[in-house]
Scaffold this active site. Sequence first.
Site, mmCIF file in Angstrom:
data_model
loop_
_atom_site.group_PDB
_atom_site.id
_atom_site.type_symbol
_atom_site.label_atom_id
_atom_site.label_comp_id
_atom_site.label_asym_id
_atom_site.label_seq_id
_atom_site.Cartn_x
_atom_site.Cartn_y
_atom_site.Cartn_z
ATOM 1 N N ARG A 137 7.906 9.532 -4.518
ATOM 2 C CA ARG A 137 8.070 8.071 -4.637
ATOM 3 C C ARG A 137 7.527 7.367 -3.394
ATOM 4 O O ARG A 137 6.825 6.358 -3.501
ATOM 5 C CB ARG A 137 9.553 7.770 -4.842
ATOM 6 C CG ARG A 137 9.923 6.290 -4.935
ATOM 7 C CD ARG A 137 11.395 6.177 -5.316
ATOM 8 N NE ARG A 137 11.991 4.904 -4.948
ATOM 9 C CZ ARG A 137 12.003 3.830 -5.717
ATOM 10 N NH1 ARG A 137 11.412 3.861 -6.896
ATOM 11 N NH2 ARG A 137 12.602 2.722 -5.316
ATOM 12 N N HIS A 155 13.057 -2.751 -5.517
ATOM 13 C CA HIS A 155 13.758 -3.095 -4.281
ATOM 14 C C HIS A 155 14.287 -4.528 -4.353
ATOM 15 O O HIS A 155 13.574 -5.428 -4.793
ATOM 16 C CB HIS A 155 12.818 -2.993 -3.070
ATOM 17 C CG HIS A 155 12.492 -1.584 -2.702
ATOM 18 N ND1 HIS A 155 11.402 -1.251 -1.910
ATOM 19 C CD2 HIS A 155 13.087 -0.405 -3.015
ATOM 20 C CE1 HIS A 155 11.362 0.064 -1.752
ATOM 21 N NE2 HIS A 155 12.361 0.596 -2.403
ATOM 22 N N LYS A 184 19.011 1.926 -10.465
ATOM 23 C CA LYS A 184 19.864 1.701 -9.296
ATOM 24 C C LYS A 184 20.166 0.216 -9.155
ATOM 25 O O LYS A 184 19.277 -0.624 -9.267
ATOM 26 C CB LYS A 184 19.150 2.215 -8.032
ATOM 27 C CG LYS A 184 20.028 2.193 -6.791
ATOM 28 C CD LYS A 184 19.293 2.804 -5.615
ATOM 29 C CE LYS A 184 20.159 2.794 -4.364
ATOM 30 N NZ LYS A 184 19.471 3.378 -3.208
ATOM 31 N N TYR A 198 6.836 0.683 4.287
ATOM 32 C CA TYR A 198 5.633 1.453 3.945
ATOM 33 C C TYR A 198 4.400 0.983 4.723
ATOM 34 O O TYR A 198 3.423 1.713 4.835
ATOM 35 C CB TYR A 198 5.374 1.404 2.439
ATOM 36 C CG TYR A 198 6.465 2.096 1.662
ATOM 37 C CD1 TYR A 198 6.620 3.476 1.718
ATOM 38 C CD2 TYR A 198 7.380 1.369 0.902
ATOM 39 C CE1 TYR A 198 7.646 4.116 1.037
ATOM 40 C CE2 TYR A 198 8.408 2.003 0.209
ATOM 41 C CZ TYR A 198 8.539 3.370 0.289
ATOM 42 O OH TYR A 198 9.559 3.996 -0.377
ATOM 43 N N ARG A 248 12.618 7.369 -9.189
ATOM 44 C CA ARG A 248 13.683 8.150 -8.569
ATOM 45 C C ARG A 248 13.997 9.311 -9.509
ATOM 46 O O ARG A 248 13.738 9.229 -10.717
ATOM 47 C CB ARG A 248 14.936 7.303 -8.358
ATOM 48 C CG ARG A 248 14.736 6.085 -7.460
ATOM 49 C CD ARG A 248 16.021 5.296 -7.341
ATOM 50 N NE ARG A 248 15.872 4.140 -6.464
ATOM 51 C CZ ARG A 248 15.613 2.905 -6.866
ATOM 52 N NH1 ARG A 248 15.450 2.652 -8.164
ATOM 53 N NH2 ARG A 248 15.504 1.913 -6.003
ATOM 54 N N HIS A 255 11.906 12.828 -3.544
ATOM 55 C CA HIS A 255 11.755 11.430 -3.147
ATOM 56 C C HIS A 255 10.466 11.197 -2.360
ATOM 57 O O HIS A 255 9.987 10.059 -2.270
ATOM 58 C CB HIS A 255 12.970 10.980 -2.332
ATOM 59 C CG HIS A 255 13.333 9.543 -2.548
ATOM 60 N ND1 HIS A 255 13.808 9.060 -3.755
ATOM 61 C CD2 HIS A 255 13.260 8.464 -1.726
ATOM 62 C CE1 HIS A 255 14.029 7.767 -3.655
ATOM 63 N NE2 HIS A 255 13.704 7.375 -2.432
#
Length: 347
Positions: free
Chosen positions: A297, A320, A229, A329, A204, A294
Amino acid sequence: MIWTAKLIKHNNENRIAIQFEKNDRLIQRIKEFDDARWSAQKMVWHLPDTIENRIRFKIAPQSNSLPSSEGVEQIEKFKQWLRSKRYSQSTVVTYSEALKSFMVFYREKPIADITNEDVIVYNNEHILKNNLSASYQNQIVNAIKLFFQTIRETKMMVDKIHRPKRSKVLPNVLSKEEVKLILEAHSNIKHKMMLCLMYSCGLRCGELLALKPLNIDSKRNIILLKNSKGKKDRIVPLSPKILNMLRDYYILYKPKTFLFEGQIIGNQYDARSLQLILKQAISKVKIQKPVTLHWLRHSYATHLLESGTDLRYIQELLGHNSSKTTEIYTHVSTKSIQQIKSPFDDL
């Protein structure tokens, strides 16, 4: 500090423009405010139009743009609660501003009397009437739920506050050829290094800019991402090719505190400057898509999946919490889709 402040509209946002005589010390000071931006078009620095910023820069609030005195007090308590729970500053700002919008709508009503029906009315009469997005509505709902969980005397049934139906938006992905063009667009080693590191590790923007030289473990070929995050640490693999580039970069720039520093030594590189670097790269290679940082990524994750990497590993690499987040994805990977033969070919 001698300055003037006024309310402006910038890109359809309510902002507070701050004007002062050009001075490096003052510029550095204004950059310390949350979400401070420079407008080349208006030639001013501008900040979010918040209660705190209006008070700080002595702008008289409009009576219809502020909650009741009870609302202002409760929002401040809510912010203190969020900070005590170690929510990030950006989340504190997002949630408190979302709650403020709801409180402004019900400025004439005591907070203890607000019910679930009021949330429905607010959604219909404010969110939908003003064509505001579902994601913004979801933000408001998150803030309302969290706020009323902290209030004891309330008629609100938090568990029954409903959310808007989520739209299924697929991530934007570049081809490997497009990524290569973007990464090779800059001759400046620092600019090239930042974009290459973002893609090669699926970082990120904030994770890249928070990196310090000591986070690079060249012996184990990994990068340790601290306090990413969700307040999580994680490690990502470091390719030998990137490691060689980093060594060349380090010899040339000799960063002190952060791996990528701005014009002032020891200060983090500016996120807006990094966005401009990407924009310049896209312009050079004549890619017409509205690429953002982004996208690199998203492209990293999709290219890993297409090369056969297990989805569970990709989840770990991206940091995640849920595998459902990573599974998106699979919907943009073209590896299986390209093998499907269209019936049109048999006509």
